[in-house]
Scaffold this motif. Structure first.
Motif, PDB file in Angstrom:
ATOM      1  N   LYS A 174       0.853  -1.209   0.000  1.00 24.70           N
ATOM      2  CA  LYS A 174       0.000   0.000   0.000  1.00 24.70           C
ATOM      3  C   LYS A 174       0.877   1.244   0.000  1.00 24.70           C
ATOM      4  N   ASP A 175       1.953   1.173   0.767  1.00 24.89           N
ATOM      5  CA  ASP A 175       2.881   2.300   0.866  1.00 24.89           C
ATOM      6  C   ASP A 175       3.447   2.664  -0.501  1.00 24.89           C
ATOM      7  N   LEU A 176       3.628   1.641  -1.339  1.00 27.24           N
ATOM      8  CA  LEU A 176       4.201   1.876  -2.662  1.00 27.24           C
ATOM      9  C   LEU A 176       3.124   2.230  -3.684  1.00 27.24           C
TER      10      LEU A 176
ATOM     11  N   LEU B  52       0.871   7.054  11.242  1.00 30.83           N
ATOM     12  CA  LEU B  52      -0.147   8.066  10.939  1.00 30.83           C
ATOM     13  C   LEU B  52       0.253   8.858   9.698  1.00 30.83           C
ATOM     14  N   ILE B  53       1.544   9.166   9.579  1.00 34.17           N
ATOM     15  CA  ILE B  53       2.006   9.914   8.411  1.00 34.17           C
ATOM     16  C   ILE B  53       1.933   9.033   7.163  1.00 34.17           C
ATOM     17  N   ALA B  54       2.283   7.761   7.331  1.00 29.84           N
ATOM     18  CA  ALA B  54       2.250   6.830   6.192  1.00 29.84           C
ATOM     19  C   ALA B  54       0.821   6.549   5.749  1.00 29.84           C
ATOM     20  N   GLY B  55      -0.120   6.668   6.687  1.00 25.54           N
ATOM     21  CA  GLY B  55      -1.513   6.413   6.329  1.00 25.54           C
ATOM     22  C   GLY B  55      -1.979   5.018   6.690  1.00 25.54           C
ATOM     23  N   PHE B  56      -1.186   4.281   7.477  1.00 30.18           N
ATOM     24  CA  PHE B  56      -1.603   2.936   7.885  1.00 30.18           C
ATOM     25  C   PHE B  56      -2.644   3.001   8.991  1.00 30.18           C
ATOM     26  N   GLY B  68       0.309  21.397   3.737  1.00 26.80           N
ATOM     27  CA  GLY B  68      -0.820  22.289   3.987  1.00 26.80           C
ATOM     28  C   GLY B  68      -2.176  21.683   3.666  1.00 26.80           C
ATOM     29  N   LYS B  69      -2.182  20.445   3.120  1.00 25.91           N
ATOM     30  CA  LYS B  69      -3.463  19.819   2.799  1.00 25.91           C
ATOM     31  C   LYS B  69      -3.808  18.769   3.848  1.00 25.91           C
ATOM     32  N   LEU B  70      -5.056  18.792   4.282  1.00 27.19           N
ATOM     33  CA  LEU B  70      -5.499  17.828   5.281  1.00 27.19           C
ATOM     34  C   LEU B  70      -5.465  16.426   4.680  1.00 27.19           C
ATOM     35  N   ILE B  71      -4.784  15.490   5.352  1.00 26.87           N
ATOM     36  CA  ILE B  71      -4.676  14.146   4.764  1.00 26.87           C
ATOM     37  C   ILE B  71      -5.236  13.060   5.685  1.00 26.87           C
ATOM     38  N   ASN B  72      -6.007  13.453   6.688  1.00 28.05           N
ATOM     39  CA  ASN B  72      -6.548  12.455   7.624  1.00 28.05           C
ATOM     40  C   ASN B  72      -7.139  11.232   6.931  1.00 28.05           C
ATOM     41  N   GLU B  78      -2.328   6.575  -1.639  1.00 26.78           N
ATOM     42  CA  GLU B  78      -2.432   7.836  -2.372  1.00 26.78           C
ATOM     43  C   GLU B  78      -1.570   8.929  -1.752  1.00 26.78           C
ATOM     44  N   ARG B  79      -0.748   8.564  -0.781  1.00 25.35           N
ATOM     45  CA  ARG B  79       0.118   9.568  -0.166  1.00 25.35           C
ATOM     46  C   ARG B  79       1.501   9.515  -0.791  1.00 25.35           C
ATOM     47  N   GLN B  80       2.087  10.685  -0.998  1.00 28.22           N
ATOM     48  CA  GLN B  80       3.434  10.739  -1.580  1.00 28.22           C
ATOM     49  C   GLN B  80       4.481  10.576  -0.498  1.00 28.22           C
TER      50      GLN B  80
END
Lengths: 274, 368
Positions: A174-176, B52-56, B68-72, B78-80
């Motif tokens: 997922k990270d990738l 939390l930053i990775a989105g897991f 500056g964009k809310l990513i909750n 879809e996160r860079q």
């Protein structure tokens, strides 16, 4: 010397077993397959096997075994996946395994009652004004009951494979940037393929030689290699032909085991496959 | 206009069930292109911040902003942001090339482009020529590099590193510390590094966040944190230290168990109770007459670079001393130190007040 002697003593039961219950029966079957009805040597049984009757029989056996395996897999994979995500997974797994300890014949008889003309399913249909349906002795009931019987043997190896899968690999995927589907098709499935292969082996091979479920649930509608062998031995009393079918069945089994038995590289964990 | 911080945590709280709070109202901003380290003991919430930053996982409350964009609610894929996992999480069924190409293939880049990028990434981590190796054939350090290559090849805004060096042996670990630091500077990307190893944090970071029990105890440059720890926890966690209770007699005067010493701290209330930190390497062995403090040597260990002495003063406080000079076990010695070596920590001071106080000292106090 002492050591070697005691080792060979322990090996006795094994070799006796192999000799009496594996080698001897296979040798006998091979021997009988070359005999005609009056006990003379012949190759006719093998010639006969390649006639349309037996080829069709073989084909339909494979077809049914394929369907049973396919439906088992379709139900078992998501089930196994779901089980690995539950809190008390071993308990839920056990609940699925327990019915497989009950005698096969008992369970099959139970389905005769359930699917019968006066069984609960027909009674339920009648509530909606649907007339009595012939469910027993159909392809549907045969495949349904077979799938029911075999499903634990499919779930178990898949469950074990999924359970061993390192969850950080899924995070990594997922990270990738992989979607859920890509993660499944590129990571989860390839890494659990050995479990699937083991499950396919455990279902497909016995399905090829099913005969009891075939007889009781499908009646004479479905004829498979298993029922054909039974007929040749018990009804026609043609032991030669029955043995020949059995020889082919063994050959098919070996081929399937070779196909499904290849170990994929590194599918379980690092380093183990070296 | 100022550039938006690359990551901003706003009142972020995370709890797993109603009882265990993993993160308790975390606020911070991270600048682009810096090497940040989240440092703390296990269970302090550092890995949770990373996840939390990775989105897991999602915060229980509060907001996380990326550029500056809310990513909750933006899912991980879809996160860079790319992660180097603690156990590397390399795909065992794919070879080195395919592992690194995994993210690029998902982006559906052309075959040529993928090949170029993978080769370039491998060069970056000094693994050229390894593209056809199987993961099982690689050593721990090599897997580590593949994992880094797999992250950087996607050109993410942020690279997250979850204790990536913890599985390596000591020598390789210090080698990788240099490499990671250098890599970060060459790439100019934001690195967020999680570790419980204070030496690692001090060696590599632009800025360290010291975490404890779901809260940020202190953040600052490695030097700030080492020299001016905010409290007992930070002083104890970062490096070895002697921490004793004391009283601030007046500005620039501190009282420890019957002795008064000069120090450089001011602006505290008279007779305020404080914690005192003196680093072992700031204590110097001298004769009893010349020392500011008289102690008895209890044990002595040879550490290679220095001797480590455990000594006790008359009040029973332990003083750890790092000295290149040898002392005799059981003998009485004197300890000398500069006023700057004494670091005074107010009890229960917030980070904000702490920073204000340090600023108020101005140059004159340090010029002394």
């Amino acid at each position: 010397m002492q050591n070697k002697n005691s080792k060979s003593i322990y090996s006795v039961p094994y070799f006796v077993w192999i000799l009496l219950f594996v080698i001897a029966p296979i040798a006998l079957i091979a021997y009988y397959s070359f005999l005609d009805l009056s006990g003379n040597f012949t190759l006719d049984n093998y010639k006969n096997f390649f006639t349309s009757v037996y080829l069709k029989l073989t084909l339909s056996s494979f077809w049914y075994a394929f369907l049973i395996t396919l439906f088992s897999l379709i139900v078992a994979y998501p089930t196994a996946y779901f089980l690995t995500k539950t809190k008390h997974k071993q308990l839920w797994l056990l609940l699925i395994i327990i019915p497989s300890w009950i005698n096969l014949l008992l369970k099959t008889y139970a389905f005769i009652g359930i699917f019968g003309l006066s069984g609960p399913i027909n009674a339920f249909l009648q509530v909606f004004g649907i007339s009595e349906q012939q469910i027993l002795f159909t392809d549907f009931s045969f495949i349904f009951v077979s799938v029911y019987i075999f499903i634990p043997f499919m779930i178990l190896p898949i469950f074990n494979a999924l359970d061993k899968l390192n969850p950080s690999l899924i995070d990594a995927s997922k990270d990738l940037g992989a979607s859920n589907w890509t993660t499944f098709s590129k990571v989860i499935f390839p890494l659990t393929i050995n479990g699937v292969k083991a499950g396919v082996q455990a279902v497909f091979i016995p399905s090829l030689s099913l005969f009891m479920i075939t007889r009781l649930i499908a009646g004479n509608k479905v004829i498979t290699l298993g029922t054909a062998i039974e007929q040749q031995f018990l009804v026609t009393q043609n032991w030669g032909m029955g043995s020949t079918i059995a020889v082919f069945l063994i050959i098919f089994m070996v081929i399937i085991m070779i196909i499904t038995g290849q170990r994929e590289k590194g599918a379980t964990s690092y380093g183990k496959n070296k | 206009m100022l550039e938006a911080p690359i990551i901003r945590f706003e009142n972020v709280t995370k709890f797993y069930d109603s009882e265990t709070t993993v993160l308790d109202n975390i606020n911070f901003e991270l600048e682009r292109g810096k090497f940040y380290t989240l440092l703390g003991p296990s269970g302090c919430g550092k890995t949770t911040i990373l996840r939390l930053i990775a989105g897991f996982m999602q915060p229980s409350s509060g907001n996380i902003y990326l550029n500056g964009k809310l990513i909750n609610h933006v899912p991980a894929n879809e996160r860079q942001v790319n992660t180097v996992f603690q156990d590397y999480a390399l795909f065992p069924h794919l070879n080195v090339f395919e592992n690194i190409a995994f993210g690029l293939r998902i982006k559906k880049l052309g075959k040529k482009v993928i090949e170029e990028k993978v080769i370039e990434a491998l060069k970056f981590v000094n693994l050229d020529g390894f593209e056809n190796r199987e993961i099982a054939e690689m050593s721990g350090g090599q897997r580590q590099r593949v994992a880094i290559a797999r992250a950087i090849v996607n050109d993410p805004e942020i690279i997250l590193l979850d204790e990536p060096l913890s599985a390596l042996d000591l020598k390789l670990r210090s080698e990788m510390q240099y490499e990671l630091r250098e890599l970060q500077q060459r790439l100019g990307k934001t690195f967020i590094f999680v570790t419980h190893d204070q030496e690692e944090a001090l060696a590599m970071s632009d800025e360290i966040f010291v975490l404890n029990e779901g809260q940020v105890e202190q953040n600052g440059t490695p030097k700030d944190i080492y020299d001016e720890p905010i409290n007992r926890f930070v002083a104890d966690f970062i490096g070895e230290s002697n921490i004793v209770a004391g009283t601030m007699v007046a500005d620039f005067r501190v009282h420890i168990d019957g002795n008064e010493f000069d120090c450089v701290d001011q602006g505290l209330n008279p007779n305020e109770k404080v914690d005192i930190v003196i680093r072992p390497e700031d204590l110097e062995i001298t004769s009893v007459e010349n020392g500011k403090m008289k102690v008895k040597v209890d044990t002595q260990l040879f550490r290679g670079v220095h001797y480590e002495l455990s000594t006790y003063d008359e009040a029973g406080n332990e003083w750890l001393v790092h000295s290149t000079k040898e002392a005799e076990v059981g003998s009485s010695i004197g300890l000398n130190f500069d006023p700057e070596a004494i670091h005074v920590m107010r009890l229960n001071e917030t980070e904000e007040d702490f920073d204000k106080r340090l600023e108020s000292y101005g140059e004159e106090a340090y010029a002394k």
